[in-house]
Design an enzyme around this catalytic site. Structure first.
Site, PDB file in Angstrom:
ATOM      1  N   SER A 124     115.517 -12.284 -35.284  1.00 48.07           N
ATOM      2  CA  SER A 124     114.354 -12.996 -34.645  1.00 48.07           C
ATOM      3  C   SER A 124     114.716 -13.452 -33.418  1.00 48.07           C
ATOM      4  O   SER A 124     115.774 -13.959 -33.159  1.00 48.07           O
ATOM      5  CB  SER A 124     113.871 -14.138 -35.682  1.00 48.07           C
ATOM      6  OG  SER A 124     113.197 -15.179 -34.897  1.00 48.07           O
ATOM      7  N   TYR A 149     116.223 -22.055 -41.292  1.00 44.06           N
ATOM      8  CA  TYR A 149     115.794 -20.449 -41.169  1.00 44.06           C
ATOM      9  C   TYR A 149     116.414 -19.960 -40.081  1.00 44.06           C
ATOM     10  O   TYR A 149     116.899 -18.790 -40.105  1.00 44.06           O
ATOM     11  CB  TYR A 149     114.101 -20.614 -41.115  1.00 44.06           C
ATOM     12  CG  TYR A 149     113.863 -19.272 -40.704  1.00 44.06           C
ATOM     13  CD1 TYR A 149     113.592 -18.234 -41.348  1.00 44.06           C
ATOM     14  CD2 TYR A 149     113.197 -19.205 -39.272  1.00 44.06           C
ATOM     15  CE1 TYR A 149     113.116 -16.860 -41.071  1.00 44.06           C
ATOM     16  CE2 TYR A 149     113.074 -17.864 -38.941  1.00 44.06           C
ATOM     17  CZ  TYR A 149     112.701 -16.659 -39.879  1.00 44.06           C
ATOM     18  OH  TYR A 149     112.509 -15.539 -39.433  1.00 44.06           O
ATOM     19  N   LYS A 153     119.137 -16.411 -39.937  1.00 43.82           N
ATOM     20  CA  LYS A 153     119.304 -14.983 -39.230  1.00 43.82           C
ATOM     21  C   LYS A 153     120.462 -15.022 -38.398  1.00 43.82           C
ATOM     22  O   LYS A 153     121.119 -13.995 -38.251  1.00 43.82           O
ATOM     23  CB  LYS A 153     117.930 -15.297 -38.106  1.00 43.82           C
ATOM     24  CG  LYS A 153     116.405 -15.194 -38.888  1.00 43.82           C
ATOM     25  CD  LYS A 153     116.385 -13.651 -39.454  1.00 43.82           C
ATOM     26  CE  LYS A 153     115.184 -13.658 -40.535  1.00 43.82           C
ATOM     27  NZ  LYS A 153     114.963 -12.536 -41.263  1.00 43.82           N
TER      28      LYS A 153
HETATM   29  P1  NAD Z   1     106.480 -12.047 -45.444  1.00 37.78           P
HETATM   30  O1  NAD Z   1     106.824 -13.318 -46.189  1.00 37.78           O
HETATM   31  O2  NAD Z   1     105.196 -11.342 -45.292  1.00 37.78           O
HETATM   32  O3  NAD Z   1     107.501 -10.627 -46.086  1.00 37.78           O
HETATM   33  C1  NAD Z   1     108.569 -10.746 -46.705  1.00 37.78           C
HETATM   34  C2  NAD Z   1     108.568 -10.346 -48.288  1.00 37.78           C
HETATM   35  O4  NAD Z   1     109.631 -10.419 -48.580  1.00 37.78           O
HETATM   36  C3  NAD Z   1     107.532 -10.927 -48.972  1.00 37.78           C
HETATM   37  O5  NAD Z   1     106.775  -9.964 -49.423  1.00 37.78           O
HETATM   38  C4  NAD Z   1     108.237 -11.548 -50.004  1.00 37.78           C
HETATM   39  O6  NAD Z   1     107.568 -11.555 -51.183  1.00 37.78           O
HETATM   40  C5  NAD Z   1     109.760 -10.766 -50.185  1.00 37.78           C
HETATM   41  N1  NAD Z   1     110.827 -11.596 -50.528  1.00 37.78           N
HETATM   42  C6  NAD Z   1     111.338 -12.688 -50.145  1.00 37.78           C
HETATM   43  N2  NAD Z   1     112.378 -12.985 -50.716  1.00 37.78           N
HETATM   44  C7  NAD Z   1     112.688 -11.924 -51.547  1.00 37.78           C
HETATM   45  C8  NAD Z   1     113.916 -11.684 -52.539  1.00 37.78           C
HETATM   46  N3  NAD Z   1     114.773 -12.591 -52.522  1.00 37.78           N
HETATM   47  N4  NAD Z   1     113.958 -10.393 -53.062  1.00 37.78           N
HETATM   48  C9  NAD Z   1     112.831  -9.676 -52.779  1.00 37.78           C
HETATM   49  N5  NAD Z   1     111.771  -9.784 -52.046  1.00 37.78           N
HETATM   50  C10 NAD Z   1     111.672 -10.856 -51.464  1.00 37.78           C
HETATM   51  O7  NAD Z   1     107.259 -11.989 -44.111  1.00 37.78           O
HETATM   52  P2  NAD Z   1     107.120 -11.091 -42.603  1.00 37.78           P
HETATM   53  O8  NAD Z   1     106.310 -11.751 -41.519  1.00 37.78           O
HETATM   54  O9  NAD Z   1     106.614  -9.870 -43.122  1.00 37.78           O
HETATM   55  O10 NAD Z   1     108.646 -11.123 -42.112  1.00 37.78           O
HETATM   56  C11 NAD Z   1     109.552 -10.093 -42.637  1.00 37.78           C
HETATM   57  C12 NAD Z   1     110.768 -10.509 -41.945  1.00 37.78           C
HETATM   58  O11 NAD Z   1     110.839 -10.537 -40.569  1.00 37.78           O
HETATM   59  C13 NAD Z   1     111.434 -11.698 -42.499  1.00 37.78           C
HETATM   60  O12 NAD Z   1     112.684 -11.681 -42.898  1.00 37.78           O
HETATM   61  C14 NAD Z   1     111.105 -12.782 -41.483  1.00 37.78           C
HETATM   62  O13 NAD Z   1     112.182 -13.746 -41.344  1.00 37.78           O
HETATM   63  C15 NAD Z   1     111.373 -11.759 -40.416  1.00 37.78           C
HETATM   64  N6  NAD Z   1     110.758 -12.184 -38.895  1.00 37.78           N
HETATM   65  C16 NAD Z   1     109.347 -12.724 -39.251  1.00 37.78           C
HETATM   66  C17 NAD Z   1     108.674 -13.106 -38.253  1.00 37.78           C
HETATM   67  C18 NAD Z   1     107.328 -13.414 -37.961  1.00 37.78           C
HETATM   68  O14 NAD Z   1     106.767 -14.141 -37.246  1.00 37.78           O
HETATM   69  N7  NAD Z   1     106.356 -12.953 -38.944  1.00 37.78           N
HETATM   70  C19 NAD Z   1     109.355 -13.213 -36.670  1.00 37.78           C
HETATM   71  C20 NAD Z   1     110.813 -13.047 -36.779  1.00 37.78           C
HETATM   72  C21 NAD Z   1     111.133 -12.562 -38.058  1.00 37.78           C
HETATM   73  N1  UFG Z   2     101.098 -23.773 -32.142  1.00 37.39           N
HETATM   74  C1  UFG Z   2     100.020 -24.753 -31.772  1.00 37.39           C
HETATM   75  N2  UFG Z   2      99.323 -24.705 -32.992  1.00 37.39           N
HETATM   76  C2  UFG Z   2      99.745 -24.688 -34.032  1.00 37.39           C
HETATM   77  C3  UFG Z   2     100.697 -23.525 -33.980  1.00 37.39           C
HETATM   78  C4  UFG Z   2     101.445 -23.307 -33.232  1.00 37.39           C
HETATM   79  O1  UFG Z   2      99.921 -25.304 -30.695  1.00 37.39           O
HETATM   80  O2  UFG Z   2      98.871 -24.886 -35.042  1.00 37.39           O
HETATM   81  C5  UFG Z   2     101.988 -23.538 -30.681  1.00 37.39           C
HETATM   82  C6  UFG Z   2     103.537 -23.682 -30.711  1.00 37.39           C
HETATM   83  O3  UFG Z   2     103.766 -25.023 -30.475  1.00 37.39           O
HETATM   84  C7  UFG Z   2     103.769 -22.480 -29.954  1.00 37.39           C
HETATM   85  C8  UFG Z   2     102.782 -21.418 -30.248  1.00 37.39           C
HETATM   86  O4  UFG Z   2     101.993 -22.076 -30.590  1.00 37.39           O
HETATM   87  O5  UFG Z   2     104.029 -22.935 -28.583  1.00 37.39           O
HETATM   88  C9  UFG Z   2     103.513 -20.265 -31.121  1.00 37.39           C
HETATM   89  O6  UFG Z   2     103.673 -20.938 -32.422  1.00 37.39           O
HETATM   90  P1  UFG Z   2     104.106 -20.207 -33.593  1.00 37.39           P
HETATM   91  O7  UFG Z   2     104.361 -21.234 -34.765  1.00 37.39           O
HETATM   92  O8  UFG Z   2     103.113 -19.063 -33.994  1.00 37.39           O
HETATM   93  O9  UFG Z   2     105.408 -19.436 -33.216  1.00 37.39           O
HETATM   94  P2  UFG Z   2     106.931 -19.848 -32.943  1.00 37.39           P
HETATM   95  O10 UFG Z   2     107.160 -19.141 -31.343  1.00 37.39           O
HETATM   96  O11 UFG Z   2     107.269 -21.194 -32.988  1.00 37.39           O
HETATM   97  O12 UFG Z   2     107.971 -19.145 -33.940  1.00 37.39           O
HETATM   98  C10 UFG Z   2     107.702 -17.860 -34.386  1.00 37.39           C
HETATM   99  C11 UFG Z   2     107.998 -17.727 -35.849  1.00 37.39           C
HETATM  100  C12 UFG Z   2     109.524 -18.155 -36.025  1.00 37.39           C
HETATM  101  C13 UFG Z   2     110.335 -17.153 -35.110  1.00 37.39           C
HETATM  102  C14 UFG Z   2     109.835 -17.249 -33.607  1.00 37.39           C
HETATM  103  C15 UFG Z   2     110.444 -16.097 -32.806  1.00 37.39           C
HETATM  104  O13 UFG Z   2     107.399 -18.845 -36.894  1.00 37.39           O
HETATM  105  O14 UFG Z   2     109.919 -17.762 -37.378  1.00 37.39           O
HETATM  106  O15 UFG Z   2     108.461 -17.034 -33.749  1.00 37.39           O
HETATM  107  O16 UFG Z   2     110.284 -14.972 -33.456  1.00 37.39           O
HETATM  108  F1  UFG Z   2     111.377 -17.503 -35.172  1.00 37.39           F
END
Ligand code: NAD
Ligand code: UFG
Length: 339
Positions: A124, A149, A153
């Site tokens: 991330s 969290y 990572k």
């Molecule tokens: P998500 O929660 O939709 O998907 C994660 C999946 O992993 C879920 O289906 C959950 O049931 C499964 N899971 C969790 N723990 C598990 C375990 N112990 N064993 C087996 N399955 C398990 O999340 P996502 O948004 O698809 O994110 C996927 C990956 O990308 C995550 O590692 C997350 O940290 C990373 N990531 C997501 C974002 C974002 O904004 N969505 C940003 C940066 C990184």
């Molecule tokens: N924001 C609002 N109101 C809300 C939600 C978010 O104003 O209800 C703003 C936040 O302050 C930020 C922007 O919208 O300025 C984006 O916020 P998000 O929560 O959507 O995303 P972040 O960039 O804070 O974080 C996300 C994931 C993290 C990840 C990061 C970088 O939640 O897990 O992107 O990948 F680490």
């Protein structure tokens, strides 16, 4: 070639499974259904028109993992499985370290002992911490993260770097995602958050559909053009396609590589509200409130390394991201149906 997708029923995983199958890969999905529904698996099948194997398994379950590696010819793992709620991780740090870090170590041990040494890991942009100035580049120092969290990572990246130092026959690709939004064009799969969304786009779509009343904009006093936070939003299908390229890279040769997956463009919270209103025709009720703890003003990528080395570049613009997020929300006001 057969790819094991951990967390393959989740938001990014489900979109990636479809693009992998479209590209001709065999897919094996593992998930424990902690944060997803079985219906997602049915829809992946429907959209890809292909069959795939599914294992209900936890990545901390070593026996379950061995069973999968012994039953299937896995060439490469894409590792999405993990917990991802920043706020929850502050309250439940041990659960996050156990699931994300402990689970990854168990997965890596099972891979090594079963002779599979290729992995693409979901990292991330959060690993860049508070101190680097955007555009963020892969060779900038990591650290200074503000929550457990983010630390999971960072720790997993460090574990993978140590693993590669110890055994250079591994192929390891660290993908640092920026802010994935959007959904598959069909409106059949998308992000289905539990409870009140933490992230901006699902919050906006739930205001638009009438499930939530008003978006709180966290701060308008950042050093950005309109004072609200700026992020690098990327369409989840572009992100999924980046994984297909990463798998190709992992198959080429052993090595450890790190890539940003972002668009390189920053949009503010108010830009997002206005772009969504334009794409959906729905007015978004919002109010400005104080900053959210741990947030930074600006975060966007320099995506040029992924372009150069993976031949990957995000194609979908903000309008398409908003249209696709809205189609998914409109067609599935309550997310996936319960199992
Ligand atoms: P998500 O929660 O939709 O998907 C994660 C999946 O992993 C879920 O289906 C959950 O049931 C499964 N899971 C969790 N723990 C598990 C375990 N112990 N064993 C087996 N399955 C398990 O999340 P996502 O948004 O698809 O994110 C996927 C990956 O990308 C995550 O590692 C997350 O940290 C990373 N990531 C997501 C974002 C974002 O904004 N969505 C940003 C940066 C990184
Ligand atoms: N924001 C609002 N109101 C809300 C939600 C978010 O104003 O209800 C703003 C936040 O302050 C930020 C922007 O919208 O300025 C984006 O916020 P998000 O929560 O959507 O995303 P972040 O960039 O804070 O974080 C996300 C994931 C993290 C990840 C990061 C970088 O939640 O897990 O992107 O990948 F680490």
């Amino acid at each position: 070639m057969s790819i094991l997708v951990t967390g393959g029923a989740g938001y990014i995983g489900s979109h990636t499974c479809i693009e992998l199958m479209n590209a001709g890969y065999d897919v094996v999905v593992l998930d424990n259904f902690y944060n997803c529904k079985r219906e997602a698996l049915r829809r992946i099948k429907e959209l890809s028109g292909k069959e795939f194997k599914f294992y209900e398994c936890d990545i901390r379950d070593r026996k379950g993992l061995d069973h999968i590696f012994q039953n299937e010819q896995i060439d490469c793992v894409i590792h999405f499985a993990g917990l991802k709620a920043v706020g929850e991780s502050v309250v439940k740090p041990l659960e996050y370290f156990d699931n994300n870090v402990g689970g990854t170590v168990t997965l890596l041990e099972a891979m090594r002992d079963n002779g599979c040494k290729k992995i693409v890991f979901s990292s991330s942009a959060t690993v860049y911490g508070m101190d680097n100035v955007s555009p963020l580049k892969e060779d900038m120092p990591v650290g200074g993260v503000t929550n457990p969290y983010g630390r999971t990572k960072l720790m997993i990246e460090e574990i993978l770097r140590d693993l590669y130092r110890a055994d250079s026959s591994w192929s390891i690709i660290l993908l640092r995602y920026f802010n994935p939004i959007g959904a598959h064009k069909s409106g059949r799969i998308g992000e289905d958050p539990n409870g009140i969304p933490n992230n901006l786009m699902p919050y906006i779509t739930q205001v638009a559909i009438g499930k939530l009343e008003c978006l709180s904009v966290y701060g308008d006093d950042y050093d950005t053009p309109d004072g609200t936070g700026v992020r690098d939003y990327i369409h989840v299908v572009d992100l999924a396609l980046g994984h297909v390229k990463a798998v190709e890279k992992a198959a080429e040769a052993a090595g450890l590589h790190t890539y940003n997956l972002g668009t390189g463009k920053g949009y503010s919270v108010l830009d997002m509200v206005h772009a969504f209103e334009k794409a959906s025709g729905v007015k978004i009720n919002y109010k400005i409130v104080g900053r959210r703890a741990g947030d930074i003003g600006t975060c966007y990528s320099d995506p040029s390394l992924a372009k150069k080395e993976l031949d990957w570049e995000a194609q979908r613009d903000l309008e398409e991201m908003c249209e696709d997020s809205w189609r998914w929300q409109k067609n599935n006001p309550n997310g996936y149906p319960d199992d």
